[in-house]
Design a protein around this motif. Structure first.
Motif, PDB file in Angstrom:
ATOM      1  N   SER A   1       0.706  -1.288   0.009  1.00  0.00           N
ATOM      2  CA  SER A   1       0.189  -0.009  -0.092  1.00  0.00           C
ATOM      3  C   SER A   1       0.789   1.246  -0.017  1.00  0.00           C
ATOM      4  CB  SER A   1      -0.974  -0.054   1.085  1.00  0.00           C
ATOM      5  OG  SER A   1      -0.560  -0.403   2.173  1.00  0.00           O
ATOM      6  N   PHE A   2       2.210   1.149  -0.093  1.00  0.00           N
ATOM      7  CA  PHE A   2       3.217   2.228  -0.116  1.00  0.00           C
ATOM      8  C   PHE A   2       4.007   2.049  -1.182  1.00  0.00           C
ATOM      9  CE2 PHE A   2       1.418   2.027   4.417  1.00  0.00           C
ATOM     10  CZ  PHE A   2       1.177   3.343   4.742  1.00  0.00           C
ATOM     11  N   GLU A   3       3.979   3.148  -1.870  1.00  0.00           N
ATOM     12  CA  GLU A   3       4.993   3.063  -2.766  1.00  0.00           C
ATOM     13  C   GLU A   3       6.140   4.237  -2.949  1.00  0.00           C
ATOM     14  OE1 GLU A   3       4.160   4.030  -7.620  1.00  0.00           O
ATOM     15  OE2 GLU A   3       3.550   1.912  -7.129  1.00  0.00           O
ATOM     16  N   SER A   4       7.332   3.908  -3.281  1.00  0.00           N
ATOM     17  CA  SER A   4       8.238   5.279  -3.286  1.00  0.00           C
ATOM     18  C   SER A   4       9.190   4.979  -4.714  1.00  0.00           C
ATOM     19  CB  SER A   4       9.212   5.346  -2.177  1.00  0.00           C
ATOM     20  OG  SER A   4       9.988   3.880  -2.017  1.00  0.00           O
ATOM     21  N   VAL A   5       9.585   6.048  -5.023  1.00  0.00           N
ATOM     22  CA  VAL A   5      10.032   6.339  -6.565  1.00  0.00           C
ATOM     23  C   VAL A   5      11.548   7.007  -6.052  1.00  0.00           C
ATOM     24  CG1 VAL A   5      10.251   7.044  -8.741  1.00  0.00           C
ATOM     25  CG2 VAL A   5       7.913   6.157  -7.731  1.00  0.00           C
ATOM     26  N   THR A   6      12.674   6.392  -6.433  1.00  0.00           N
ATOM     27  CA  THR A   6      13.893   7.019  -6.374  1.00  0.00           C
ATOM     28  C   THR A   6      14.593   7.191  -7.711  1.00  0.00           C
ATOM     29  OG1 THR A   6      14.921   4.919  -5.616  1.00  0.00           O
ATOM     30  CG2 THR A   6      14.271   6.189  -3.956  1.00  0.00           C
ATOM     31  N   THR A   7      15.433   8.112  -7.776  1.00  0.00           N
ATOM     32  CA  THR A   7      15.994   8.440  -8.997  1.00  0.00           C
ATOM     33  C   THR A   7      17.360   8.685  -8.750  1.00  0.00           C
ATOM     34  OG1 THR A   7      14.223   9.465  -9.801  1.00  0.00           O
ATOM     35  CG2 THR A   7      16.152   9.680 -11.203  1.00  0.00           C
ATOM     36  N   ASP A   8      18.308   7.640  -9.323  1.00  0.00           N
ATOM     37  CA  ASP A   8      19.661   8.018  -9.030  1.00  0.00           C
ATOM     38  C   ASP A   8      20.664   9.101 -10.051  1.00  0.00           C
ATOM     39  OD1 ASP A   8      20.024   6.937 -11.585  1.00  0.00           O
ATOM     40  OD2 ASP A   8      20.809   4.873 -10.755  1.00  0.00           O
ATOM     41  N   SER A   9      21.696   9.233 -10.056  1.00  0.00           N
ATOM     42  CA  SER A   9      22.269  10.395 -10.828  1.00  0.00           C
ATOM     43  C   SER A   9      22.259  10.274 -12.082  1.00  0.00           C
ATOM     44  CB  SER A   9      23.574  10.618 -10.090  1.00  0.00           C
ATOM     45  OG  SER A   9      24.529   9.472 -10.393  1.00  0.00           O
ATOM     46  N   SER A  10      21.983   9.063 -12.716  1.00  0.00           N
ATOM     47  CA  SER A  10      22.140   8.747 -14.048  1.00  0.00           C
ATOM     48  C   SER A  10      20.695   8.739 -14.579  1.00  0.00           C
ATOM     49  CB  SER A  10      22.629   7.483 -14.410  1.00  0.00           C
ATOM     50  OG  SER A  10      21.971   6.252 -13.859  1.00  0.00           O
ATOM     51  N   GLY A  11      19.698   8.857 -13.682  1.00  0.00           N
ATOM     52  CA  GLY A  11      18.314   9.174 -14.508  1.00  0.00           C
ATOM     53  C   GLY A  11      17.393   7.920 -14.252  1.00  0.00           C
ATOM     54  N   HIS A  12      18.025   6.713 -13.557  1.00  0.00           N
ATOM     55  CA  HIS A  12      17.314   5.565 -13.486  1.00  0.00           C
ATOM     56  C   HIS A  12      16.254   5.525 -12.256  1.00  0.00           C
ATOM     57  CE1 HIS A  12      20.883   4.080 -15.830  1.00  0.00           C
ATOM     58  NE2 HIS A  12      19.929   3.655 -16.410  1.00  0.00           N
ATOM     59  N   GLU A  13      14.998   5.074 -12.460  1.00  0.00           N
ATOM     60  CA  GLU A  13      14.230   5.309 -11.226  1.00  0.00           C
ATOM     61  C   GLU A  13      14.102   3.742 -10.833  1.00  0.00           C
ATOM     62  OE1 GLU A  13      10.405   6.674 -12.904  1.00  0.00           O
ATOM     63  OE2 GLU A  13      11.040   8.715 -12.730  1.00  0.00           O
ATOM     64  N   THR A  14      13.671   3.814  -9.336  1.00  0.00           N
ATOM     65  CA  THR A  14      13.493   2.471  -8.841  1.00  0.00           C
ATOM     66  C   THR A  14      12.248   2.726  -7.955  1.00  0.00           C
ATOM     67  OG1 THR A  14      15.987   1.954  -8.663  1.00  0.00           O
ATOM     68  CG2 THR A  14      14.339   0.794  -7.211  1.00  0.00           C
ATOM     69  N   ILE A  15      11.428   1.977  -8.439  1.00  0.00           N
ATOM     70  CA  ILE A  15       9.860   1.686  -7.637  1.00  0.00           C
ATOM     71  C   ILE A  15       9.963   0.765  -6.669  1.00  0.00           C
ATOM     72  CG2 ILE A  15       7.619   1.549  -7.918  1.00  0.00           C
ATOM     73  CD1 ILE A  15       7.928   2.780 -10.882  1.00  0.00           C
ATOM     74  N   THR A  16       9.481   1.087  -5.329  1.00  0.00           N
ATOM     75  CA  THR A  16       9.641   0.072  -4.396  1.00  0.00           C
ATOM     76  C   THR A  16       8.249   0.286  -3.790  1.00  0.00           C
ATOM     77  OG1 THR A  16      12.054   0.646  -3.648  1.00  0.00           O
ATOM     78  CG2 THR A  16      10.818  -0.429  -2.272  1.00  0.00           C
ATOM     79  N   THR A  17       7.555  -1.005  -3.556  1.00  0.00           N
ATOM     80  CA  THR A  17       6.336  -0.939  -2.684  1.00  0.00           C
ATOM     81  C   THR A  17       6.703  -1.763  -1.446  1.00  0.00           C
ATOM     82  OG1 THR A  17       5.502  -3.066  -3.952  1.00  0.00           O
ATOM     83  CG2 THR A  17       5.000  -0.938  -4.948  1.00  0.00           C
ATOM     84  N   GLN A  18       5.936  -1.276  -0.416  1.00  0.00           N
ATOM     85  CA  GLN A  18       5.769  -1.931   1.040  1.00  0.00           C
ATOM     86  C   GLN A  18       4.389  -2.075   1.346  1.00  0.00           C
ATOM     87  OE1 GLN A  18       8.327   1.216   2.380  1.00  0.00           O
ATOM     88  NE2 GLN A  18      10.022  -0.608   2.818  1.00  0.00           N
ATOM     89  N   SER A  19       4.494  -3.013   2.504  1.00  0.00           N
ATOM     90  CA  SER A  19       3.031  -3.198   3.179  1.00  0.00           C
ATOM     91  C   SER A  19       3.050  -2.193   4.286  1.00  0.00           C
ATOM     92  CB  SER A  19       2.839  -4.484   3.546  1.00  0.00           C
ATOM     93  OG  SER A  19       3.820  -4.849   4.621  1.00  0.00           O
ATOM     94  N   LEU A  20       1.875  -2.000   4.743  1.00  0.00           N
ATOM     95  CA  LEU A  20       1.854  -1.257   6.052  1.00  0.00           C
ATOM     96  C   LEU A  20       2.758  -1.660   7.214  1.00  0.00           C
ATOM     97  CD1 LEU A  20      -0.073   0.968   7.344  1.00  0.00           C
ATOM     98  CD2 LEU A  20      -1.749  -0.862   7.942  1.00  0.00           C
ATOM     99  N   LEU A  21       2.757  -2.823   7.427  1.00  0.00           N
ATOM    100  CA  LEU A  21       3.637  -3.595   8.569  1.00  0.00           C
ATOM    101  C   LEU A  21       4.906  -3.400   8.210  1.00  0.00           C
ATOM    102  CD1 LEU A  21       1.724  -6.915   9.333  1.00  0.00           C
ATOM    103  CD2 LEU A  21       1.807  -4.717  10.572  1.00  0.00           C
ATOM    104  N   GLN A  22       5.424  -3.167   6.806  1.00  0.00           N
ATOM    105  CA  GLN A  22       6.890  -3.049   6.603  1.00  0.00           C
ATOM    106  C   GLN A  22       7.153  -1.604   6.748  1.00  0.00           C
ATOM    107  OE1 GLN A  22       6.607  -4.242   2.578  1.00  0.00           O
ATOM    108  NE2 GLN A  22       8.098  -5.928   2.889  1.00  0.00           N
TER     109      GLN A  22
END
Length: 129
Positions: free
Chosen positions: A32-53
């Motif tokens: 239920s939680f999603e976070s997007v991180t972008t590194d210096s070269s422009g690659h995006e990483t999408i991470t999903t996590q549960s409420l307990l996580q």
């Protein structure tokens, strides 16, 4: 051997408790939680996590409150059972409304079933053979 039947009111309360337990499990482990991180070269990483996580295992206490509340009337008899049934239904409706923007919606089916159960008679129709 004595056979003790479960009347409709108690059967609905059992269903309500099962639905509350299912809501706690699903809302705790569903991503239920999603976070997007972008590194210096422009690659995006999408991470999903549960409420307990995200909240940690201590949040299990919050998730277990509706389950424990729905179990209370199942251990009572007589007038205490009737009063507890109404209080449990009211608490579940309040929990579902208070948490409507997060996990409250998961508890709405249990709240509806517990509310409906309050309108059933304590004793069902008894047949004599």
């Amino acid at each position: 051997m004595a056979h003790r039947s479960v009347n409709a009111k108690r059967a609905l309360q059992i269903v309500g408790a099962v639905l509350a337990a299912a809501a706690s499990i699903v809302s705790g482990i569903l991503p239920s939680f999603e976070s997007v991180t972008t590194d210096s070269s422009g690659h995006e990483t999408i991470t999903t996590q549960s409420l307990l996580q995200v909240q940690g295992p201590a949040f299990l206490v919050v998730l277990l409150i509706p389950v424990v509340v729905t179990l209370i009337p199942l251990f009572l008899r007589g007038r205490a059972w009737i009063v507890a049934s109404v209080i449990v239904a009211a608490l579940l409706v309040a929990f579902a409304i208070a948490g409507a923007l997060s996990i409250g919606g998961f508890y709405l089916p249990a709240a509806v079933i517990e509310t409906v159960a309050t309108f059933f008679p304590v004793r069902g129709n008894r047949r004599t053979s």
